[in-house]
Write a protein that holds these residues in place. Structure first.
Motif, PDB file in Angstrom:
ATOM      1  N   GLN A  58       2.825   4.945  -9.304  1.00 32.05           N
ATOM      2  CA  GLN A  58       2.512   6.233  -8.663  1.00 32.05           C
ATOM      3  C   GLN A  58       1.111   6.209  -8.078  1.00 32.05           C
ATOM      4  O   GLN A  58       0.134   5.969  -8.791  1.00 32.05           O
ATOM      5  CB  GLN A  58       2.643   7.376  -9.674  1.00 32.05           C
ATOM      6  CG  GLN A  58       2.323   8.727  -9.041  1.00 32.05           C
ATOM      7  CD  GLN A  58       2.708   9.893  -9.928  1.00 32.05           C
ATOM      8  OE1 GLN A  58       3.700   9.849 -10.638  1.00 32.05           O
ATOM      9  NE2 GLN A  58       1.896  10.941  -9.907  1.00 32.05           N
ATOM     10  N   CYS A  59       1.023   6.473  -6.776  1.00 29.53           N
ATOM     11  CA  CYS A  59      -0.268   6.494  -6.079  1.00 29.53           C
ATOM     12  C   CYS A  59      -1.147   7.591  -6.680  1.00 29.53           C
ATOM     13  O   CYS A  59      -0.695   8.719  -6.861  1.00 29.53           O
ATOM     14  CB  CYS A  59      -0.027   6.760  -4.597  1.00 29.53           C
ATOM     15  SG  CYS A  59      -1.535   7.007  -3.661  1.00 29.53           S
ATOM     16  N   ASP A  60      -2.414   7.253  -6.975  1.00 27.96           N
ATOM     17  CA  ASP A  60      -3.276   8.297  -7.541  1.00 27.96           C
ATOM     18  C   ASP A  60      -3.941   9.134  -6.454  1.00 27.96           C
ATOM     19  O   ASP A  60      -4.662  10.085  -6.742  1.00 27.96           O
ATOM     20  CB  ASP A  60      -4.295   7.724  -8.540  1.00 27.96           C
ATOM     21  CG  ASP A  60      -5.248   6.746  -7.907  1.00 27.96           C
ATOM     22  OD1 ASP A  60      -5.239   6.629  -6.665  1.00 27.96           O
ATOM     23  OD2 ASP A  60      -5.995   6.082  -8.647  1.00 27.96           O
ATOM     24  N   GLY A  61      -3.692   8.780  -5.171  1.00 22.62           N
ATOM     25  CA  GLY A  61      -4.199   9.619  -4.087  1.00 22.62           C
ATOM     26  C   GLY A  61      -3.240  10.757  -3.767  1.00 22.62           C
ATOM     27  O   GLY A  61      -3.635  11.921  -3.713  1.00 22.62           O
ATOM     28  N   CYS A  62      -1.953  10.435  -3.574  1.00 24.23           N
ATOM     29  CA  CYS A  62      -1.012  11.450  -3.081  1.00 24.23           C
ATOM     30  C   CYS A  62       0.205  11.637  -3.983  1.00 24.23           C
ATOM     31  O   CYS A  62       1.004  12.535  -3.756  1.00 24.23           O
ATOM     32  CB  CYS A  62      -0.558  11.087  -1.674  1.00 24.23           C
ATOM     33  SG  CYS A  62       0.493   9.628  -1.632  1.00 24.23           S
ATOM     34  N   GLY A  63       0.371  10.778  -4.983  1.00 27.82           N
ATOM     35  CA  GLY A  63       1.486  10.965  -5.917  1.00 27.82           C
ATOM     36  C   GLY A  63       2.778  10.287  -5.510  1.00 27.82           C
ATOM     37  O   GLY A  63       3.756  10.314  -6.260  1.00 27.82           O
TER      38      GLY A  63
ATOM     39  N   ARG B  74       0.844  -1.197   0.000  1.00 31.58           N
ATOM     40  CA  ARG B  74       0.000   0.000   0.000  1.00 31.58           C
ATOM     41  C   ARG B  74       0.876   1.243   0.000  1.00 31.58           C
ATOM     42  O   ARG B  74       2.033   1.192   0.402  1.00 31.58           O
ATOM     43  CB  ARG B  74      -0.859   0.036   1.267  1.00 31.58           C
ATOM     44  CG  ARG B  74      -1.993  -0.932   1.263  1.00 31.58           C
ATOM     45  CD  ARG B  74      -2.760  -0.918   2.572  1.00 31.58           C
ATOM     46  NE  ARG B  74      -3.902  -1.804   2.453  1.00 31.58           N
ATOM     47  CZ  ARG B  74      -5.042  -1.470   1.848  1.00 31.58           C
ATOM     48  NH1 ARG B  74      -5.199  -0.255   1.369  1.00 31.58           N
ATOM     49  NH2 ARG B  74      -6.024  -2.329   1.727  1.00 31.58           N
ATOM     50  N   CYS B  75       0.288   2.359  -0.377  1.00 28.20           N
ATOM     51  CA  CYS B  75       0.991   3.632  -0.318  1.00 28.20           C
ATOM     52  C   CYS B  75       1.308   3.963   1.149  1.00 28.20           C
ATOM     53  O   CYS B  75       0.438   3.878   2.014  1.00 28.20           O
ATOM     54  CB  CYS B  75       0.125   4.723  -0.933  1.00 28.20           C
ATOM     55  SG  CYS B  75       0.869   6.357  -0.795  1.00 28.20           S
ATOM     56  N   ALA B  76       2.564   4.342   1.420  1.00 35.38           N
ATOM     57  CA  ALA B  76       2.964   4.658   2.799  1.00 35.38           C
ATOM     58  C   ALA B  76       2.361   5.985   3.252  1.00 35.38           C
ATOM     59  O   ALA B  76       2.289   6.269   4.449  1.00 35.38           O
ATOM     60  CB  ALA B  76       4.483   4.735   2.898  1.00 35.38           C
ATOM     61  N   GLN B  77       1.940   6.793   2.289  1.00 31.85           N
ATOM     62  CA  GLN B  77       1.450   8.126   2.633  1.00 31.85           C
ATOM     63  C   GLN B  77      -0.052   8.101   2.918  1.00 31.85           C
ATOM     64  O   GLN B  77      -0.506   8.639   3.910  1.00 31.85           O
ATOM     65  CB  GLN B  77       1.737   9.054   1.449  1.00 31.85           C
ATOM     66  CG  GLN B  77       1.501  10.500   1.704  1.00 31.85           C
ATOM     67  CD  GLN B  77       2.670  11.105   2.439  1.00 31.85           C
ATOM     68  OE1 GLN B  77       2.656  11.215   3.661  1.00 31.85           O
ATOM     69  NE2 GLN B  77       3.708  11.472   1.708  1.00 31.85           N
ATOM     70  N   CYS B  78      -0.831   7.465   2.036  1.00 37.61           N
ATOM     71  CA  CYS B  78      -2.290   7.572   2.157  1.00 37.61           C
ATOM     72  C   CYS B  78      -2.974   6.205   2.187  1.00 37.61           C
ATOM     73  O   CYS B  78      -4.193   6.138   2.319  1.00 37.61           O
ATOM     74  CB  CYS B  78      -2.860   8.439   1.034  1.00 37.61           C
ATOM     75  SG  CYS B  78      -2.772   7.674  -0.585  1.00 37.61           S
ATOM     76  N   GLY B  79      -2.202   5.130   2.100  1.00 39.62           N
ATOM     77  CA  GLY B  79      -2.772   3.796   2.284  1.00 39.62           C
ATOM     78  C   GLY B  79      -3.485   3.224   1.076  1.00 39.62           C
ATOM     79  O   GLY B  79      -3.987   2.108   1.125  1.00 39.62           O
TER      80      GLY B  79
END
Ligand SMILES: [Zn+2]
Length: 316
Positions: free
Chosen positions: A35-40, A6-11
């Motif tokens: 690239q996470c589409d929530g936080c980049g 998972r994304c470490a920033q926004c999960g």
């Protein structure tokens, strides 16, 4: 063997592929800089589990900073002269003091991590992922009290040869005393850890209020990630799990109780001209020139596209 993260920033788990990187052990033979589409935030997905990962580390003999110092005595003296200009430990020789305005700038350009000592004694410094402890050896000789941690027993053994203690294990497992450090170094370390949140939470516990956190990581917005792709030197596949950019690195440290002292900076030490020259010898004039032009084109409009991202923040 390999699993999704998972994304470490926004999960989140959703996003898009920036770069496809082949690896024989990855599912379907491919993993992605995603690239996470929530936080980049960019991450490696899928990535190796601990067991295959430790095997890859053991095989990557050229990778580790475990072999010890390799500079000639003269190069070592210059290295320390430049570092002294920036760090300004107590009792500097007059020549070093005189040259400091110049050497401090050079050190800042050359070295990803510089620790200001400013005449203090017994500054308590921790380096996570220290290897044999190159900078810790320097800091100890300048009156700091230093400790390293690393997963590599051979790095720790080498550090002991230099009189520096490096404890082997995950930071959280070592149970170091709270607020026992004035500065922490993460030099090309944070991108390796499976969970940067756990790491930063522990570092907040370990740093004294006002203590400094020095981070250097590969820049997730580096021009060369795009123009060099799988050949980008800081891709270090499959060891680098996270590719932070300036915004998401700042957001991450803030979430864990750190405040940037100055805006993050990106640097490119391997300059286009130097790379072109070495590649012209190894791969030929035309491929090297093509790559140089791709890089120069990519640099336009990406002023923060240096290879390495650096951030110094203060523990609140
Ligand atoms: Zn995210």
């Amino acid at each position: 063997m390999w699993s999704q993260a998972r994304c470490a920033q926004c999960g989140r788990t959703s996003g898009r592929t920036i770069l496809a990187v082949p690896h024989p052990d990855a599912p379907d033979g491919i993993s992605h800089v995603f690239q996470c589409d929530g936080c980049g935030l960019r991450r490696l997905d899928p990535r190796p589990n601990p067991e295959p990962l430790s095997r890859y580390y053991a095989q990557a003999t050229g990778y580790n900073a475990f072999a010890g110092r390799r500079r000639s005595p003269r190069a070592q003296a210059v290295w320390e002269f430049l570092r002294d200009g920036f760090s300004r430990p107590a009792n500097l020789p007059w020549l070093t003091r005189l040259a400091a305005p110049l050497t401090a700038g050079l050190a800042d350009w050359l070295f990803d991590i510089n620790i200001p000592i400013h005449g203090r004694t017994n500054l308590r410094v921790l380096e996570v992922g220290s290897g044999y402890g190159d900078i810790l050896i320097y800091l100890k000789a300048r009156g700091c009290s230093v400790l390293g941690t690393d997963l590599s027993a051979s790095g720790a053994a080498k550090a002991a040869d230099y009189g520096v203690e490096v404890r082997v294990g995950n930071l959280a497992d070592l149970k170091l005393p709270a607020q026992s450090f004035d500065a922490v170094i993460l030099c090309h370390c944070l991108e390796h850890v499976p969970d940067p949140n756990a790491e930063l939470a522990e570092l907040h516990r370990l740093l004294a209020p006002g203590g400094q956190l020095h981070i250097a990581v590969p820049n997730g917005s580096a021009t060369r990630l795009v123009t060099d792709g799988v050949e980008w030197m800081h891709l270090s596949h499959p060891f680098h799990f996270w590719f932070f950019d300036r915004e998401n690195l700042v957001a991450l440290v803030r979430r864990h109780g750190f405040e940037p002292i100055a805006p993050p900076v990106t640097t490119t030490r391997h300059h286009a001209w130097g790379l072109w020259r070495s590649e012209a010898f190894s791969t030929g004039l035309i491929p090297a020139t093509r790559r140089l032009l791709r890089y120069l084109r990519g640099s336009i409009g990406n002023p923060q596209g240096g290879d390495v991202l650096r951030l110094v923040s203060r523990r609140v």
